[in-house]
Design an enzyme around this catalytic site. Structure first.
Site, short mmCIF file in Angstrom:
data_model
loop_
_atom_site.label_atom_id
_atom_site.label_comp_id
_atom_site.label_asym_id
_atom_site.label_seq_id
_atom_site.Cartn_x
_atom_site.Cartn_y
_atom_site.Cartn_z
N ASP A 29 -2.93 4.75 -2.43
CA ASP A 29 -3.97 5.37 -1.61
C ASP A 29 -4.35 6.74 -2.17
O ASP A 29 -3.47 7.53 -2.54
CB ASP A 29 -3.40 5.54 -0.19
CG ASP A 29 -4.46 5.76 0.87
OD1 ASP A 29 -5.28 4.86 1.08
OD2 ASP A 29 -4.44 6.83 1.50
N ASP A 58 0.86 -1.18 0.00
CA ASP A 58 0.00 0.00 0.00
C ASP A 58 0.89 1.23 0.00
O ASP A 58 1.81 1.33 0.83
CB ASP A 58 -0.86 -0.02 1.28
CG ASP A 58 -2.29 0.38 1.01
OD1 ASP A 58 -2.51 1.51 0.55
OD2 ASP A 58 -3.18 -0.43 1.30
N GLU A 116 -6.49 4.37 -5.99
CA GLU A 116 -7.83 4.63 -5.44
C GLU A 116 -8.33 5.96 -6.00
O GLU A 116 -7.66 6.98 -5.85
CB GLU A 116 -7.65 4.77 -3.93
CG GLU A 116 -8.65 4.07 -3.10
CD GLU A 116 -8.64 4.61 -1.68
OE1 GLU A 116 -9.49 4.18 -0.92
OE2 GLU A 116 -7.80 5.46 -1.32
N HIS A 120 -10.83 -3.03 3.07
CA HIS A 120 -10.74 -2.75 4.51
C HIS A 120 -11.53 -1.51 4.92
O HIS A 120 -11.58 -1.18 6.11
CB HIS A 120 -9.27 -2.56 4.89
CG HIS A 120 -8.70 -1.35 4.23
ND1 HIS A 120 -8.47 -1.29 2.86
CD2 HIS A 120 -8.35 -0.14 4.71
CE1 HIS A 120 -8.01 -0.10 2.56
NE2 HIS A 120 -7.93 0.63 3.65
N ASP A 121 -12.11 -0.78 3.97
CA ASP A 121 -12.89 0.43 4.28
C ASP A 121 -14.39 0.20 4.17
O ASP A 121 -15.16 1.17 4.23
CB ASP A 121 -12.53 1.56 3.31
CG ASP A 121 -11.13 2.11 3.50
OD1 ASP A 121 -10.60 2.01 4.63
OD2 ASP A 121 -10.58 2.65 2.53
O1 ISL Z 1 -13.23 8.24 3.09
C1 ISL Z 1 -13.82 8.28 2.06
C2 ISL Z 1 -15.25 8.52 2.06
O2 ISL Z 1 -15.70 8.61 3.38
C3 ISL Z 1 -13.15 8.02 0.75
O3 ISL Z 1 -13.61 8.77 -0.26
C4 ISL Z 1 -11.68 8.15 0.97
O4 ISL Z 1 -11.05 8.94 0.08
C5 ISL Z 1 -11.06 6.84 0.87
O5 ISL Z 1 -11.80 5.97 1.67
C6 ISL Z 1 -9.60 6.89 1.25
O6 ISL Z 1 -9.22 5.72 1.90
C7 ISL Z 1 -7.86 5.45 2.03
O7 ISL Z 1 -7.15 6.51 2.64
C8 ISL Z 1 -7.49 6.80 3.98
C9 ISL Z 1 -7.54 5.57 4.87
O8 ISL Z 1 -8.15 5.88 6.08
C10 ISL Z 1 -8.27 4.42 4.21
O9 ISL Z 1 -8.21 3.27 5.01
C11 ISL Z 1 -7.67 4.22 2.87
O10 ISL Z 1 -8.18 3.11 2.18
C12 ISL Z 1 -6.47 7.75 4.48
O11 ISL Z 1 -5.18 7.27 4.22
#
Ligand code: ISL
Length: 573
Positions: free
Chosen positions: A206, A99, A264, A339-340
């Site tokens: 990311d 990542d 992303e 994971h989100d």
């Molecule tokens: O958070 C979002 C919407 O609520 C998304 O649009 C966001 O841009 C995306 O989820 C970003 O995620 C990534 O970067 C974050 C981290 O917390 C996440 O786990 C990661 O996947 C900050 O580094």
């Protein structure tokens, strides 16, 4: 014939290090734990592992707040453990991608510590600092009204140097200043070259479209009435120098190695714009994660104001991102978990006891029949589901959910209805669901940890019913279905990985029927997204079709009724 690059045909398996396998009984997963499961991973039939951040970090955002790109978070292991993991993957024919989190660092990164020392520090300009604004009555105000992803202002006042710094995510995640060429070079060297030289095969990048924010940083339009901070991602995503930066990264770093990149790409709805990032002729990224599918049902003002969705919306989104590469030199991705996100079975099908296994298999069919590089997330292969709805907010850990919940509590003075709605949204979309410990077996804490008082994150109540050990030797298990589907996808690569996606009956709110074609080859996929029987109308003009796969036993494909959550794949004879 399409160019068959390894990363197009590959299936990627995402691992979240905190929650995969704990080898030393401290309650937290680790790199040796992952290494101990490498044969399990290989046996799934995947080709690549994507490892979420394992770098040194104060863990305010589970490692997406990095304090040193060239070190491993000590509870996860060491750089030497990472070298062992790279070798363990490569010796089994697996590739490993890391990542790459370079929009921001942790506030404990050495670069930021220097940057905040003084306004004249050589690293001052490595982050985004701005003077305060003052209201008519003299109140100190941040430079603009942007809301951070984790609630509150995206600006933090720094007493010591009397300026604000920008943080699109947590206060402890200051944004790097990509306008500065020296900063960019330092990022390439520390975060990328260091690991590429150790043999990693690429990166999941990311928030790849947020590096260029322009320099004006204007206010966002007010859509959330009654509060100062406003959602502003359309202002800081896809900024003026974005493509220039990615071309530079590609020329200076990536092009020297045989890598794959997947970026992303939040807040980018226009396919033409997405194509600019992934056109193979314009060397930037190999592929991206477009967010429409995982944003489905999320609230407009905030994702945790869940609005729900109709099946026709999901179908339209899938068709859009399957078809956007038609006739282009770009490539696409297939995914519905990471994971989100909440677990796909709970979000998109049914996690009720009587339907959850069939639902998992239904989604496996959908994923494996689609064009693009396929990404699956740990636990998806055994049909893990969201945390029980009985869990109170105190069981949740994620900064995004907790900050929003508490901000609404404060704003509404603990309004029961408002909080119940946020809670319901978190039960569907919360990031924590994917972060529950991997369910390996039916021993305490699902065999994830041997720590007496359990893992860092609570284990799912149903781990005795849903776990790897019980599924490994059960021929009809979700796990064995996924393995079979991954093989089927490979056995019919042309159709499933590279074929053209065709839609039928798009307004139908109960079933999703789509086609895949490649030259003379044809497949039809029929999926029932309800818990009742549905008529199955064969698409016109498909000729003789033979059943290839079903997620229900005893079906021969002639039936014109789809059972609840039934899925079928037909091939043209
Ligand atoms: O958070 C979002 C919407 O609520 C998304 O649009 C966001 O841009 C995306 O989820 C970003 O995620 C990534 O970067 C974050 C981290 O917390 C996440 O786990 C990661 O996947 C900050 O580094």
């Amino acid at each position: 014939a399409p160019n068959r690059i390894w990363w197009k045909d590959g299936t990627v398996y995402q691992i979240y290090p905190a929650s995969y396998k704990d080898s030393n009984n401290d309650g937290l997963g680790d790199i040796p734990g992952i290494i101990s499961k490498i044969d399990y991973i290989k046996d799934l039939g995947v080709d690549l592992v994507w490892l979420s951040p394992m770098y040194d970090s104060p863990q305010l955002d589970m490692g997406y707040d990095i304090s040193n790109y060239e070190a491993v978070y000590p509870p996860y292991g060491t750089v030497a453990d990472m070298e062992t993991l790279i070798e363990a993957c490569h010796s089994r024919g697996l590739r490993l991608i890391l990542d790459l989190v370079i929009n921001h660092t942790s506030d404990e990164h050495q670069w930021f510590k220097e940057s905040r020392r003084s306004k004249t520090d050589p690293k001052r300009d490595w982050y985004i600092w701005r003077p305060a604004k003052y209201a008519a009555d003299g109140t100190r105000m941040p430079p603009n009204n942007w809301r951070s992803f984790f609630s509150g202002s995206a600006w933090q006042w720094d007493e010591h140097t009397q300026e604000y710094y920008l943080h699109l995510f947590a206060t402890q995640q200051p944004d790097l200043n990509w306008e500065n060429a020296t900063t960019r070079r330092a990022i390439y060297d520390s975060a990328m070259e260091f690991w590429l030289q150790k043999g990693v095969d690429g990166f999941r990048i990311d928030t790849v479209n947020m590096y260029s924010k322009g320099t004006d940083l204007p206010d966002a339009p007010v859509i959330d009435q009654g509060i100062f901070e406003q959602p502003a991602s359309s202002l800081f995503c896809n900024g003026p120098r974005m493509h220039e930066f990615l071309r530079e990264m590609n020329t200076q770093v990536l092009s020297k190695y045989d890598t794959m990149t997947v970026g992303e790409l939040p807040d980018t709805p226009d396919p033409k714009h997405v194509l600019r990032y992934v056109s193979s002729g314009d060397k930037q990224l190999d592929m991206i994660f477009q967010f429409d599918i995982v944003d489905l049902g999320g609230g407009k003002i905030h994702k945790y104001e869940y609005e729900g969705y109709q099946l026709s919306e999901m179908k339209a989104i899938i068709a859009k991102w399957q078809q956007f590469i038609d006739g282009s030199d770009g490539w696409t991705t297939v995914f519905c978990e990471n994971h989100d996100q909440g677990r796909s079975v709970s979000r998109f099908a049914s996690d009720a006891p009587e339907w959850r296994e069939r639902s998992s298999k239904l989604l496996a069919i959908m994923m494996c029949a689609m064009t693009g590089t396929l990404f699956i997330y740990q636990g998806q292969e055994i049909g893990m589901i969201n945390a029980p709805t009985a869990w109170p907010i105190e069981y949740y850990k994620d900064i995004e959910a907790l900050n929003y919940y508490h901000s609404v509590a404060k704003r509404t003075n603990n309004d029961t209805e408002a909080l119940a709605h946020v809670m319901k949204s978190i039960q569907i979309l919360g990031r924590d669901h994917a972060r529950l410990p991997m369910q390996w077996d039916s021993t305490p804490y699902a065999g994830f940890t041997g720590k007496k008082d359990g893992a860092w994150m609570r284990t799912h109540d149903l781990y005795k019913e849903i776990n790897v050990a019980s599924q490994l030797n059960a021929p009809d298990s979700v796990l064995n279905f996924w393995k079979k589907m991954l093989q089927t996808r490979k056995a019919h690569k042309d159709l499933f990985i590279h074929g053209r996606f065709e839609t039928f009956d798009m307004d139908n709110q109960e079933t999703f029927v789509f086609g895949k074609t490649f030259g003379q080859d044809r497949a039809v996929v029929a999926l029932n997204f309800t818990d009742s029987e549905q008529p199955f109308k064969r698409p016109q003009g498909q000729g003789k079709m033979q059943l290839l796969v079903s997620n229900v036993g005893g079906v021969d494909g002639t039936e014109d009724i789809l059972l609840p959550y039934e899925g079928r794949v037909y091939l043209a004879l």
